[in-house]
Design an enzyme around this catalytic site. Sequence first.
Site, mmCIF file in Angstrom:
data_model
loop_
_atom_site.group_PDB
_atom_site.id
_atom_site.type_symbol
_atom_site.label_atom_id
_atom_site.label_comp_id
_atom_site.label_asym_id
_atom_site.label_seq_id
_atom_site.Cartn_x
_atom_site.Cartn_y
_atom_site.Cartn_z
ATOM 1 N N GLN A 58 4.210 -13.902 -1.724
ATOM 2 C CA GLN A 58 4.826 -12.822 -1.293
ATOM 3 C C GLN A 58 5.885 -13.175 0.105
ATOM 4 O O GLN A 58 6.723 -12.565 0.199
ATOM 5 C CB GLN A 58 4.164 -11.805 -0.898
ATOM 6 N N ASP A 69 -3.764 -2.692 4.239
ATOM 7 C CA ASP A 69 -3.825 -1.901 3.058
ATOM 8 C C ASP A 69 -5.129 -0.845 3.232
ATOM 9 O O ASP A 69 -5.129 0.151 2.633
ATOM 10 C CB ASP A 69 -4.593 -2.988 1.927
ATOM 11 N N LYS A 72 -3.935 -8.806 3.491
ATOM 12 C CA LYS A 72 -3.569 -9.791 2.598
ATOM 13 C C LYS A 72 -4.439 -10.954 2.960
ATOM 14 O O LYS A 72 -4.745 -11.329 4.170
ATOM 15 C CB LYS A 72 -2.026 -10.074 2.577
ATOM 16 N N ARG A 108 -5.634 -0.424 -8.298
ATOM 17 C CA ARG A 108 -5.935 -1.231 -7.077
ATOM 18 C C ARG A 108 -6.949 -0.809 -6.264
ATOM 19 O O ARG A 108 -6.747 0.185 -6.028
ATOM 20 C CB ARG A 108 -4.607 -1.539 -6.429
ATOM 21 N N ALA A 120 0.703 -1.315 -0.101
ATOM 22 C CA ALA A 120 -0.002 -0.023 0.104
ATOM 23 C C ALA A 120 0.842 1.319 0.006
ATOM 24 O O ALA A 120 0.695 2.343 -0.876
ATOM 25 C CB ALA A 120 -1.009 0.133 1.060
#
Length: 345
Positions: A185, A226, A237, A85, A50
Amino acid sequence: MKVIPEPVYLEGKAIYVLDQRRLPHEEVYLEIRDIDGLCGAIKSLSVRGAPLIAIAALYGLLLEIMKGTSREGLLTAIDKLASTRPTAFNLFRALGEVRRAIEGGAGEEDIRRLIEHLIECEKKSTHRIAANGVEEIKGGNALTICNTGVLATGGIGTALGIIFELAERGRIGTVYVSETRPLLQGARLTAWELLKAGVPHRLITDNTAAYLMSLGRVDFVVIGADRITLSGDTANKIGSLSLAISARYYGIPFYVAAPVTTVDGGLRSGDEIPIEERDEKEVLEVLGRRIAPQGTGALNFAFDVVPSELITAIITDKGIARPPYRESIGRLLSLSDTELGENAG
């Protein structure tokens, strides 16, 4: 500690983005010369996290100013960047500030200075988060998900920044890194950063986390964010909600680490947070190879929402928010720069 490469920077008439899709095996920079190319890099997760998405977008606007783009052209660029996004709020906050300046008649130099200021603030905020985090968290074995370090923020990191600072003080045992399906990730990026920093860590499958907690091998969980609502509900996430539920069951502190720029003051609860749903191919394939039979479909939510009642504290650059979050987060949002670091709890 090995130096982690700068994940995004502006040089000359191009933006250089460390292509995070190719880590940890290759350190390759994409050279981006226009807004469409930058939007593509954000959508494809070449640049992610973010805070870093916001920084990259701001660099894109600086590039447009350098090219002599008109005010109308800058507003079009903002619209394109805002469409990349939907969940990460830092992007919308940063673009909103620049939009207001343009529509308010600010001159080119004032807009440039505003953008540069926003970039610097986003980077510096992570150091304040880390400083506040080491005051709040005693240490021990940590569990985290996704990537929240240099690669996600441009600074030291949010959740991972706290872990780095605890490690510097000798207060970290082992960091358990959730691999973070479907794009890994945690396995590809967080493990890479921890390895470069020399921090002891072990990679685990996402489904191992609850069992690891049951064994008493996790002392605290810390994640990034985020988007955070005024009520404290936090989008992060996918898999973060499962960690929070497990941590509550086993009596383990569960922390969120994020700058106040992640707080969306216009949302009352997590039910209002837009959750990005990505291409099903990311679930059906691993590193480009299909793992499910043809004809099988998949759901691919990029984020979930952790209810505020499962969060021990929210560690920000302006202090630490504790329940009741509506009051403590509201206080943090109202603090001036001279009051940074005060505890809102």
